[in-house]
Scaffold this active site. Structure first.
Site, PDB file in Angstrom:
ATOM      1  N   ASP A  30      38.031  34.745  46.757  1.00  0.00           N
ATOM      2  CA  ASP A  30      36.884  34.966  47.640  1.00  0.00           C
ATOM      3  C   ASP A  30      35.701  35.624  46.930  1.00  0.00           C
ATOM      4  OD1 ASP A  30      37.976  37.504  47.360  1.00  0.00           O
ATOM      5  OD2 ASP A  30      37.342  38.118  49.365  1.00  0.00           O
TER       6      ASP A  30
ATOM      7  N   LYS B 272      43.971  44.509  47.064  1.00  0.00           N
ATOM      8  CA  LYS B 272      44.588  43.210  46.886  1.00  0.00           C
ATOM      9  C   LYS B 272      43.899  42.527  45.702  1.00  0.00           C
ATOM     10  CE  LYS B 272      41.810  41.526  50.747  1.00  0.00           C
ATOM     11  NZ  LYS B 272      41.686  42.158  52.052  1.00  0.00           N
TER      12      LYS B 272
ATOM     13  N   ASP C 273      39.311  39.578  45.684  1.00  0.00           N
ATOM     14  CA  ASP C 273      40.580  40.211  46.067  1.00  0.00           C
ATOM     15  C   ASP C 273      41.484  39.293  46.879  1.00  0.00           C
ATOM     16  OD1 ASP C 273      39.038  40.337  48.330  1.00  0.00           O
ATOM     17  OD2 ASP C 273      39.278  42.486  48.667  1.00  0.00           O
ATOM     18  N   ARG C 274      40.942  38.182  47.382  1.00  0.00           N
ATOM     19  CA  ARG C 274      41.783  37.282  48.175  1.00  0.00           C
ATOM     20  C   ARG C 274      42.260  36.100  47.332  1.00  0.00           C
ATOM     21  NH1 ARG C 274      39.829  36.765  54.387  1.00  0.00           N
ATOM     22  NH2 ARG C 274      39.559  38.993  54.731  1.00  0.00           N
TER      23      ARG C 274
ATOM     24  N   ASP D   3      34.557  38.644  46.453  1.00  0.00           N
ATOM     25  CA  ASP D   3      34.752  39.787  45.556  1.00  0.00           C
ATOM     26  C   ASP D   3      36.074  39.735  44.800  1.00  0.00           C
ATOM     27  OD1 ASP D   3      36.106  40.202  47.946  1.00  0.00           O
ATOM     28  OD2 ASP D   3      36.102  42.373  47.706  1.00  0.00           O
TER      29      ASP D   3
ATOM     30  N   SER E  24      32.851  40.954  50.789  1.00  0.00           N
ATOM     31  CA  SER E  24      34.047  40.142  50.593  1.00  0.00           C
ATOM     32  C   SER E  24      33.816  38.658  50.824  1.00  0.00           C
ATOM     33  CB  SER E  24      35.151  40.688  51.505  1.00  0.00           C
ATOM     34  OG  SER E  24      36.358  40.034  51.248  1.00  0.00           O
ATOM     35  N   HIS E  25      34.462  38.105  51.816  1.00  0.00           N
ATOM     36  CA  HIS E  25      34.431  36.658  52.066  1.00  0.00           C
ATOM     37  C   HIS E  25      33.281  36.251  52.980  1.00  0.00           C
ATOM     38  CE1 HIS E  25      36.631  39.007  54.900  1.00  0.00           C
ATOM     39  NE2 HIS E  25      36.390  38.098  55.829  1.00  0.00           N
TER      40      HIS E  25
END
Ligand code: G1P
Ligand code: ZN
Length: 543
Positions: free
Chosen positions: A277, A376, A281-282, A279, A113-114
């Site tokens: 982010d 998300k 999703d944010r 991947d 992710s982030h």
């Protein structure tokens, strides 16, 4: 196909956290580490024989190699088919969509992710179930149990095939479809939103800056925003994904998305700013010179989602993670729809979405999404915002000011203390938990404690109980702070302190956030003795 059975032994520490298994990339690259965990995903979910999966990741260092290993392992374990993003790349929301659309048995998503990427950064593997969402705890527990007893894994002797070219090939009996990473996702977005209204907005001179942070959303945002919707070329910045995210921290918040913050602070700033982010999703949302907190964004999206075709008259309920501000609760209350409060982590929204109890969900950590998928979705949030602005006509900063005037403002901030020794962090939480029963009625930093507890969640759908999800201290004026330890870090412990103060409709909504929160900050430090336990005089990251 010849497959090899490789003898192995359990590897310590393969317990999935808030969002899958995350470790340093170097750890994932040690021989057998990835293989053990992937075999346990199959073994912990009843085996891969005859099943189909989506496979892809955010393009970080080791993504391609890991994708190839997973293809060979899935084939050796008897999987019938795989849908793989070209070059092994899929944003997390795109992967969730593919699992649902093509009704696969699940998906394996490669991302941290982030967290920073690269050889010295982080890597992660997450299993998503057939509903497209992160595996619930009963599945991750079963996978973890397998990691403790694994004896062998299976892998095809032959190579994984060409994942750089669109098309199909087979590895043994397993059919692998290499697909365009953006196509299906764009189709879904077109079904949800009023693309004509957004195109008209751009045609009228509306300007956007979307910072893809050298991460996976670059190709998605470029094709949809600049291509289909006609935003000016160059609207998407840092649009080419790189294995180490340009050496940065692909976390869309005011600290790490400083380039966007600078652009949006300029005299000639675009009308709207956003970032996503690693991947995809944010999301982070900005107006001219203004950061819209994720908690406020969730409240505003809930209030105005009816302007988008997919949500007009369709909002049955909303859900937020417990530490997320209560701004959305006020909107839900006025709309007469339920607002669910869940533990941190998107997986807790899955049951509510599947059961049709919630339509929109959000977390303070820049996560917003809806029942369109089970993750998300960063670009979705941006498109919903654009749809709302296109139909409403107000500037986003004005719209938010009007919202506060109507509902009051929940001042909100999160303070993170990173890489503190695990024992020190646990000692702090234990000491705070031991005081909880005595706190109600006491006064700290001039505020009286009304309730103090350790959040536990009873899932309204499957009745499962999840305990110890964060300490909540609520004051009589409605202010509160929440403390919990991160479940996604890869080094030491991260203490997250979530701070909130409500100022009603007629109050001052234009204060500096940290100033407005200063009594709550002082109360948190006093009650939890943060400085004493951590030796730190302040937070490392304030968002
Ligand atoms: C963090 C966020 C949480 C989010 C998760 C995965 O988890 O706080 O809201 O769902 O990343 O993106 P944490 O590190 O706090 O456990
Ligand atoms: Zn993410």
């Amino acid at each position: 196909m010849t497959s090899r059975i490789v003898q192995t032994t359990p590897i310590e520490g393969q317990k999935p956290g808030t969002s899958g298994l995350r470790k340093k990339t170097a750890v994932f690259r040690t021989p057998g580490y990835l293989e053990n965990f992937v075999q346990c995903i199959f073994d912990g979910t009843g085996g891969a024989a005859g099943k189909t999966y989506v496979v892809g990741g955010d393009g970080r260092f080791f993504n391609r190699e890991a994708t190839r290993t997973i293809i060979r392992m899935a084939a050796a374990n008897g999987a019938a088919g795989l849908i793989v993003g070209q070059n092994g790349i899929l944003s997390t929301p795109a992967a969730s969509n593919l699992i649902r659309k093509y009704k696969t048995d699940g998906g394996i998503i490669l991302s941290a992710s982030h967290n920073p990427g690269g050889e010295n950064g982080d890597f992660g593997v997450k299993f998503n179930a057939a509903n497209g969402g992160p595996a619930p705890e009963k599945i991750t527990d079963a996978i973890f149990a397998k990691t403790l007893e694994i004896k062998e894994y299976k892998i095809a002797e032959e190579g994984a095939g060409d994942i750089g070219t669109l098309g199909s090939f087979t590895v043994g009996d397993c059919k692998v479809d290499v697909i365009d990473s953006v196509d299906d996702y764009e189709t879904l977005m077109q079904e949800l939103f009023d693309f004509d209204a957004i195109s008209t907005l751009f045609a009228g001179g509306f300007r956007i800056c979307f910072d893809a942070m050298h991460a996976v959303t670059g190709p998605y945002a470029t094709r949809i925003l600049e291509g289909t919707l006609g935003a000016p070329k160059g609207s998407v910045i840092n649009a080419v994904p790189s294995p180490d995210f340009g050496g940065g921290h692909p976390d869309p918040n005011p600290v790490w998305a400083e380039e966007l913050v600078a652009i949006m602070g300029d005299d000639d700033a675009p009308d709207f700013g956003a970032a996503s982010d690693g991947d995809g999703d944010r999301n982070m949302i900005m107006g001219k010179g203004a950061f819209v907190s994720p908690s406020d964004s969730l409240a505003l999206l809930t209030a105005y989602a009816h302007l988008a075709p997919a949500y007009s008259g369709k909002l049955v309920g909303v859900a937020r993670s417990m530490p997320t501000s209560q701004a959305v609760d006020l909107v839900a209350e006025r709309m007469g729809i339920p607002c669910f409060e869940t533990p941190t982590g998107w997986k807790f929204f899955g049951n509510l979405l599947d059961a049709g109890k919630a339509t929109l969900c959000g977390e303070e950590s820049a996560g917003t999404g809806s029942n369109h998928i089970r993750e998300k979705d960063g670009l979705w949030a941006v498109l919903l915002w654009l749809n709302i602005l296109a139909r409403d006509g107000r500037d986003i900063v004005q719209l938010r000011a009007d919202h506060w005037r109507s509902f009051g403002r929940n001042y909100y901030s999160r303070h993170d203390y990173e890489e503190i020794p695990t024992e020190a962090a646990e000692a702090l939480m234990t000491a705070l938990r031991m005081r909880l029963a005595d706190l109600p009625g006491t006064t700290v930093a001039g505020m009286q404690v009304s309730t103090a507890d350790d959040f536990a969640y009873r899932d309204p759908v499957d009745r499962s109980l999840t305990e110890h999800q964060g300490v909540r201290i609520v004051f009589t004026d409605g202010s509160r702070f929440v403390m919990r330890l991160s479940g996604t870090g890869t080094q030491g412990a991260t203490l997250r302190v979530y701070l909130e103060r409500f100022v009603d409709r007629s109050g001052d909504h234009m204060q500096d956030v940290q100033v407005a929160l200063s009594p709550v900050i002082a109360a948190a430090d006093t009650l939890a003795e943060i400085t004493k336990h951590t030796g730190r005089s302040g937070a490392d990251v304030i968002t």
